[in-house]
Design an enzyme around this catalytic site. Structure first.
Site, PDB file in Angstrom:
ATOM      1  N   GLU A 262      11.850  -1.771 -12.364  1.00 41.05           N
ATOM      2  CA  GLU A 262      11.226  -2.791 -11.515  1.00 41.05           C
ATOM      3  C   GLU A 262      11.941  -4.135 -11.480  1.00 41.05           C
ATOM      4  OE1 GLU A 262       9.953  -1.626 -14.491  1.00 41.05           O
ATOM      5  OE2 GLU A 262       8.983  -3.232 -15.621  1.00 41.05           O
ATOM      6  N   GLU A 296       6.710   0.859  -9.291  1.00 40.51           N
ATOM      7  CA  GLU A 296       7.695  -0.218  -9.457  1.00 40.51           C
ATOM      8  C   GLU A 296       7.270  -1.452  -8.671  1.00 40.51           C
ATOM      9  OE1 GLU A 296       9.481   0.400 -11.867  1.00 40.51           O
ATOM     10  OE2 GLU A 296       9.189   2.574 -11.817  1.00 40.51           O
ATOM     11  N   HIS A 299       4.580  -3.386 -10.484  1.00 42.08           N
ATOM     12  CA  HIS A 299       5.089  -4.162 -11.612  1.00 42.08           C
ATOM     13  C   HIS A 299       5.383  -5.614 -11.229  1.00 42.08           C
ATOM     14  CE1 HIS A 299       5.431  -1.780 -15.185  1.00 42.08           C
ATOM     15  NE2 HIS A 299       6.281  -0.887 -14.709  1.00 42.08           N
ATOM     16  N   GLU A 318       2.804  -1.337 -18.888  1.00 40.53           N
ATOM     17  CA  GLU A 318       2.954   0.054 -18.445  1.00 40.53           C
ATOM     18  C   GLU A 318       1.614   0.779 -18.310  1.00 40.53           C
ATOM     19  OE1 GLU A 318       5.451   0.920 -17.018  1.00 40.53           O
ATOM     20  OE2 GLU A 318       7.047  -0.371 -17.800  1.00 40.53           O
TER      21      GLU A 318
HETATM   22  C1  7MK Z   1       8.581   5.316 -16.314  1.00 41.58           C
HETATM   23  C2  7MK Z   1      10.804   1.729 -17.509  1.00 41.58           C
HETATM   24  C3  7MK Z   1      10.285   1.152 -16.218  1.00 41.58           C
HETATM   25  C4  7MK Z   1       9.422   6.074 -18.442  1.00 41.58           C
HETATM   26  C5  7MK Z   1       8.529   6.192 -17.393  1.00 41.58           C
HETATM   27  C6  7MK Z   1       9.516   4.307 -16.275  1.00 41.58           C
HETATM   28  C7  7MK Z   1      10.437   4.192 -17.352  1.00 41.58           C
HETATM   29  C8  7MK Z   1      10.376   5.084 -18.413  1.00 41.58           C
HETATM   30  C9  7MK Z   1       9.551   3.332 -15.131  1.00 41.58           C
HETATM   31  C10 7MK Z   1      11.430   3.075 -17.372  1.00 41.58           C
HETATM   32  C11 7MK Z   1       9.155   1.906 -15.512  1.00 41.58           C
HETATM   33  N1  7MK Z   1       9.792  -0.195 -16.524  1.00 41.58           N
HETATM   34  O1  7MK Z   1       8.792   1.200 -14.384  1.00 41.58           O
HETATM   35  O2  7MK Z   1       8.027   1.921 -16.329  1.00 41.58           O
HETATM   36 ZN    ZN Z   2       6.576   1.018 -15.432  1.00 39.65          ZN
END
Ligand code: 7MK
Ligand code: ZN
Length: 863
Positions: A262, A296, A299, A318
């Site tokens: 993101e 994304e 975020h 997350e």
């Molecule tokens: C999703 C980090 C990123 C594992 C699952 C994602 C990642 C790892 C996408 C990479 C994300 N910030 O948007 O969470």
């Molecule tokens: Zn994420």
């Protein structure tokens, strides 16, 4: 002998020693010697004697402080310590890096000739020396100098300048007005095809949208663009959140460790999570792309505008953003299907993680390698914890909490406690007990008992909660238990608000608690933990007729699905016990219920297909120690075969009736899902007519249908298997993302040659061990979808995995550590397999230069 990697602890958190004012970065791109010049102002927050800047695998060229050459520094393994700085110091550091030699796909690297970056969590320190931690926020000015063959030189924020240099190179300057931590920095340079569009925000601002894809892939870009616009509109409507820059860019690259990232204003995506048309991508792929593009985008507020104080707080952004992307998918599509999906993920993967050596709370307390904590626990259990708050507070209360969270913390780096405090304060609701969810480890258990007093018409529910053995938390949790009561006729019985909020949510806050329901005419059937209202294991002694009653009458599709899952599970478990595979027949009442379902194609066919999906090996193996590998595999196949055989005429009738219009709308998708389900079963009881159907459908130009047919054949070890796979290989060698589907099919083959076949595929022209997508397609699919061969008693399955991990240890530690997961839980298996798995782990532990990533997992598993 190098020293053992050291863990970092949440309780050791210290605020940063310095704040940074405006970081200016200049990149002179070159595959071997990219020169990075960083200028920034450091202001001490107390002790001014020295500062340690993070930096790994960098070549330091020069240090200037306040315009003067500075030699008063010390280089450490993982950083640069500057001495003799005043309270305020202007720093200039020049260093070089070699993106062309960077196979870890972290920091600045080359993906098929294009430069790109991945900085989360701690990749920025592979680019330059800096305070690489999420609570150091600053504005960025970035100048990228590169060759003209790379027309696009991209970074975060707004383009403010560009021009040509006398030596034939060109440059572009970017300015990001929003303060951000280093993990959100991004740089991309290359030649791409671009899909452009525009989004008008609700306040009338026009945002330029740009989607960069490899040359020739433009026809696969529109779906991601449409998804982005839907996400932008949805976040305004549901969360009252508007985009904040005038430009939003997404770049798709082929070499990427995860799904997407993101970075502020410049998302970088794994091309597998962007590119789709109906000839190359399945309906499922379309769905996943929409949800990741949404994730994304979401975020931007939950992650970028408000970020994490430290990486132990990862679930702050997350868990919350996964919750938001799940809600996005549910509002745009089917709520029940999305719920089923999310619950399957938690039950199969998260529960397994919680029961294994890598078990951790959604807010971990100690970490060696942060990359190991991008887990189903932090993400998906984290989202369940957010969902429970939503369940307890209701949508309006939850939104009040979100509003207060942004009012208090916009522009800050905060903690999970800050989030819960906003939820609590906005609603006047004490969530202090609820916060235990951030510390507890393992899957909590909710046990239920009921009794019915015929005379009084009183139904009593006794609930008890208990913690997993590996849980450091002992006090009871605050658990929302959603219920539904069904009467004899299948009508929903109203529960008074005094007993259950929103008519269905009980709040279990004590170790044991009883709830009484009065004024009933007869004993009700109770649906417990409806919609999976808490990430718990439920134990309640359901009778078959009660589950059938729920399957027929429950008000939610989710509850009906869940009841049928329990019925399948009971059958499989009985079979594992009796091992009477050849005599086995589905019980009459179940056949009848299923046949009634299959005879009515007028409802939602996607749900119907889910009702005919038997729980898989991973979901069921959690119920056993040791896991009866062969019996479980055979029991599942036997139940599936029975469903195929008993209902064959109905499957045939359904298949011939179903016709999709080739579109992507929900009805067409549902029809294709159901067609594939029919073929999945029919392939197991094939005759010449069915063989014709498989052959014909495999020739479809729609990837969902094509793959559905081939998968059905592979699963049933149908005579057509080899032919269909060979045709597919010939047709799609030019499209690597499509070939990933083929690799995964090969890895799931049940015949004896499976492992030899996998080894020979390493030399297939499309295979590349350095590409995480290929590795996941072949080896990830092998370990996830092929228990029969992965858990072979001769240990070859384990050996194949470990050998690849050994090769990847140096090349791409992150990916190596990702695929090791199935070896870690060896304690769940019988002695022979335990021995074999352990031997492979011990072999890996002896690798001369074991990465921190692998060390942390192997060490936890073995000790
Ligand atoms: C999703 C980090 C990123 C594992 C699952 C994602 C990642 C790892 C996408 C990479 C994300 N910030 O948007 O969470
Ligand atoms: Zn994420």
């Amino acid at each position: 002998m190098t020293s053992k990697p050291q863990a970092k602890y949440l309780h050791d958190y210290q605020p940063p020693t310095h704040v940074v004012e405006n970081l200016s970065l200049t990149f002179e791109l070159d595959p071997q010697h990219t020169k990075v010049t960083a200028r920034f102002i450091l202001t001490a927050q107390g002790d001014t004697s020295s500062v340690i800047l993070d930096g790994v695998e960098l070549t330091l060229n020069s240090v200037h402080v306040d315009g003067q050459v500075h030699t008063n520094y010390r280089l450490h393994d993982t950083g640069l310590e500057l001495f003799g700085l005043g309270e305020r110091a202007e720093i200039e550091i020049v260093n070089t890096i070699s993106p062309g030699a960077n196979t870890s796909l972290e920091g600045l690297y080359l993906s098929d000739g294009a430069y790109c970056t991945q900085c989360e969590a701690e990749g920025f320190r592979k680019i330059t020396y800096f305070l690489d931690r999420p609570d150091v926020l600053t504005t960025y000015n970035v100048k990228i100098i590169g060759p003209k063959q790379m027309p696009y030189l991209l970074s975060n924020g707004n383009k403010v300048d560009s021009g040509e240099l006398s030596d034939g190179r060109h440059y572009v300057c970017w300015e990001d007005p929003f303060k951000k931590p280093s993990y959100l920095f991004a740089l991309v340079a290359g030649d791409f095809d671009v899909l452009t569009d525009q989004f008008e925000t609700r306040t009338g601002r026009k945002v330029d949208l740009q989607l960069f894809v490899d040359k020739g892939n433009l026809s696969k870009a529109p779906h991601a663009m449409t998804s982005l616009k839907k996400a932008m509109a949805w976040d305004e409507q549901r969360f009252d959140l508007e985009y904040d820059l005038d430009i939003y860019m997404i770049v798709a690259v082929d070499f990427f460790n995860m799904g997407a990232m993101e970075n502020k204003g410049l998302n970088v995506f794994n091309s597998a999570c962007v590119l789709a048309n109906q000839e190359t991508a399945t309906d499922r792929d379309f769905h996943i792309i929409e949800s990741i593009v949404g994730h994304e985008y979401f975020h931007n507020w939950t992650g970028n505008r408000v970020t994490c104080r430290d990486w132990f707080q990862l679930s702050l952004k997350e868990g919350l953003t996964v919750f938001r992307d799940q809600e996005f998918s549910s509002d745009l599509g089917s709520r029940a299907l999305n719920r089923i999906d999310a619950v399957n993920t938690v039950r199969t993967h998260q529960f397994a993680e919680d029961a294994g050596p890598m078990a951790h709370p959604i807010r971990p307390q100690q970490v060696i390698e942060m990359n190991n904590f991008y887990t189903v626990t932090v993400y998906n259990k984290g989202a369940e914890v957010i969902r429970m708050m939503h369940t307890i507070l209701g949508e309006a209360g939850f939104q009040k909490g979100m509003k207060l969270y942004f009012e208090r913390h916009d522009g800050q780096a905060v903690t999970c406690d800050d989030f819960v405090a906003a939820m609590s304060d906005a609603n006047g609701k004490d969530l202090s007990q609820f916060k235990l969810w951030y510390n507890q480890v393992g899957t909590p258990k909710v046990s239920a008992r009921t009794n019915y007093d015929d005379q009084q018409g009183e139904f009593t529910l006794h609930l008890a909660q208990s913690h997993a053995d590996n849980d450091p938390v002992e006090a009871p949790l605050h658990i929302p238990v959603a219920i539904e009561l069904l009467d004899k006729q299948g009508q929903v019985i109203k529960v008074p608000e005094s007993t259950a909020k929103q008519g269905k949510v009980l709040e279990l806050t004590e170790k044991q608690q009883s709830f009484v329901f009065c004024g009933l005419e007869s004993e009700p059937v109770i649906v417990l933990l409806e919609g999976f209202s808490a990430p718990c294991l439920l134990s309640y002694d359901y009778q078959q007729h009660q589950l059938l009653h729920i399957a027929k009458f429950a008000s939610s599709d989710y509850a009906r699905w869940e009841a049928i899952q329990q019925l399948y599970k009971a059958e499989i478990k009985t079979l594992v016990k009796t091992q009477a595979f050849s005599e086995y027949q589905l019980p009459e009442c179940l056949t009848q219920a299923l046949s009634m379902l299959l005879d009515d194609l007028s409802g939602d066919l996607s749900i119907l297909a889910e009702l005919f999906t038997v729980p898989g090996f991973d979901a069921l193996s959690a119920e056993y120690t040791p896991v009866p590998v062969a019996q479980l595999d055979q029991a599942i196949s036997t139940v599936e075969y029975q469903i195929a055989e008993q209902l064959k005429p109905a499957w045939c009738a359904a298949y011939s009736q179903l016709q999709d219009d080739g579109s992507l709308d929900a009805v067409a998708v549902a029809i294709r899902t159901m067609k594939n389900k029919c073929l999945f079963y029919l392939a197991q009881v094939s005759d010449s007519q069915i063989q014709g159907w498989i052959q014909a459908q495999s020739e479809s130009h729609n990837m969902t249908l094509k793959l559905g047919a081939i998968r059905a054949a592979v699963n049933a070890q149908h005579v057509l298997t080899q032919l269909l796979l060979d045709d597919f290989d010939k047709q799609w060698q030019s499209d690597l993302l499509v070939m990933d589907k083929w690799f995964a099919l090969q890895a799931s083959r049940r015949d004896e040659r499976c492992i030899d076949n996998i080894l020979s595929l390493y030399t297939h022209p499309c295979f590349d061990k350095a590409n995480p997508n290929r590795v996941r397609a072949l080896i990830g699919a092998f370990t996830r979808t092929n228990p029969r061969h992965f858990h072979r008693e001769d240990g070859r399955g384990y050996e194949v995995l470990a050998d690849l991990i050994a090769e990847l240890n140096q090349v791409n530690p992150q990916n190596a550590a990702r695929i090791i997961t199935p070896l870690l839980s060896f304690k769940r298996f019988d002695e022979t397999r335990q021995g074999l798995m352990r031997a492979q782990l011990e072999k890996l532990a002896r690798l001369p230069e074991l990465s921190d990533d692998l060390y942390e997992k192997i060490d936890k598993a073995l000790n």
